[in-house]
Design an enzyme around this catalytic site. Sequence first.
Site, PDB file in Angstrom:
ATOM      1  N   SER A 140       0.928  -1.308   0.219  1.00  0.00           N
ATOM      2  CA  SER A 140      -0.014  -0.009   0.034  1.00  0.00           C
ATOM      3  C   SER A 140       0.930   1.322   0.077  1.00  0.00           C
ATOM      4  O   SER A 140       1.975   1.329   0.634  1.00  0.00           O
ATOM      5  CB  SER A 140      -0.835  -0.112   1.227  1.00  0.00           C
ATOM      6  OG  SER A 140      -1.396   1.313   1.471  1.00  0.00           O
ATOM      7  N   TYR A 153      -2.015  -1.241  10.134  1.00  0.00           N
ATOM      8  CA  TYR A 153      -2.145  -1.592   8.776  1.00  0.00           C
ATOM      9  C   TYR A 153      -1.073  -1.278   8.056  1.00  0.00           C
ATOM     10  O   TYR A 153      -0.235  -2.072   7.360  1.00  0.00           O
ATOM     11  CB  TYR A 153      -3.321  -0.745   8.172  1.00  0.00           C
ATOM     12  CG  TYR A 153      -3.422  -1.033   6.692  1.00  0.00           C
ATOM     13  CD1 TYR A 153      -3.820  -2.253   5.881  1.00  0.00           C
ATOM     14  CD2 TYR A 153      -3.179   0.124   5.508  1.00  0.00           C
ATOM     15  CE1 TYR A 153      -3.770  -2.572   4.639  1.00  0.00           C
ATOM     16  CE2 TYR A 153      -3.335  -0.314   4.242  1.00  0.00           C
ATOM     17  CZ  TYR A 153      -3.517  -1.378   3.712  1.00  0.00           C
ATOM     18  OH  TYR A 153      -3.836  -1.596   2.527  1.00  0.00           O
TER      19      TYR A 153
END
Length: 248
Positions: A140, A153
Amino acid sequence: MTRIALVTGANRGLGRATALALARNKIKVVAAARGDARDVVDEIVDAGGEAMAVGMDVADLASIEAARAAVLTGIGQEWDSTTIDVLVNNAGVGLFAPLGAITAEEFDTTFAVNVRGPLFVTQVFLPHLADGASIVNVSSSLSRHVSPATSVYAASKKALEALTRSLAAELGPRGIRVNTIAPGPTATDFNGGAMRDSEAMREALSGQTALGRVGEPEDIADAIAALVSPEFRWATGERIEVSGGVLM
Ligand SMILES: NC(=O)c1ccc[n+]([C@@H]2O[C@H](COP(=O)([O-])OP(=O)(O)OC[C@H]3O[C@@H](n4cnc5c(N)ncnc54)[C@H](OP(=O)(O)O)[C@@H]3O)[C@@H](O)[C@H]2O)c1
């Protein structure tokens, strides 16, 4: 000879778009999902491609082992093959919560899916990857730029990138390339579908990208298809961000 790809989390979002993009590039696709991936298989087959569905919960080692058996049987019977050429570790979960709201259970789930999953999927399928195969781990843009309430995350994706680089060194002698694609905000179900459904969120994020919009699943899928192509044969251990230039 036609290559074979295994894509995790292929039932929706980026995994689904990736399965479709690989099939458009004449790669046979094993669409893995913990639920049902028959929809994407039907779409590929209707478009003239070749695909099969297998069940796989990447957070469950027994499920990964069961998937190995199903994949080997499937590719042997359907495609007369014993090996896979492309592995896309796409399945992932988000955890967007401020520090005080994070539970140990959520932490464990995030790492079980986003880090332990790709590691053990790769370990279990490694004996069945062809020499010269290509592995893509989906990270990401949040591993590079910081936003509040993304700590766990972001940490999981940073860990995945560390695995990627180490495995690239380890698997290089077999000619196996290991890279990460790091998507920016992309319109899928992810984060409650906010990047797709919330006008306010789309506008705010669009203003943070050089190219002035949020990503569409195909923007990421086509990059993955390019990365596993022979044109990228000399790239390994890389993190390639595909984000329209978010928060540069
Ligand atoms: N969309 C974005 O803005 C964005 C940005 C950067 C990175 N990413 C990354 O891109 C990847 C795909 O995200 P997405 O946007 O497509 O999200 P999504 O639409 O929420 O899809 C997530 C996929 O992961 C699967 N999955 C979750 N846990 C799983 C498990 N234990 N075993 C097997 N599959 C599991 C889901 O399966 P189920 O249908 O069974 O839940 C689904 O197929 C993720 O790794 C995510 O972190 C997304």
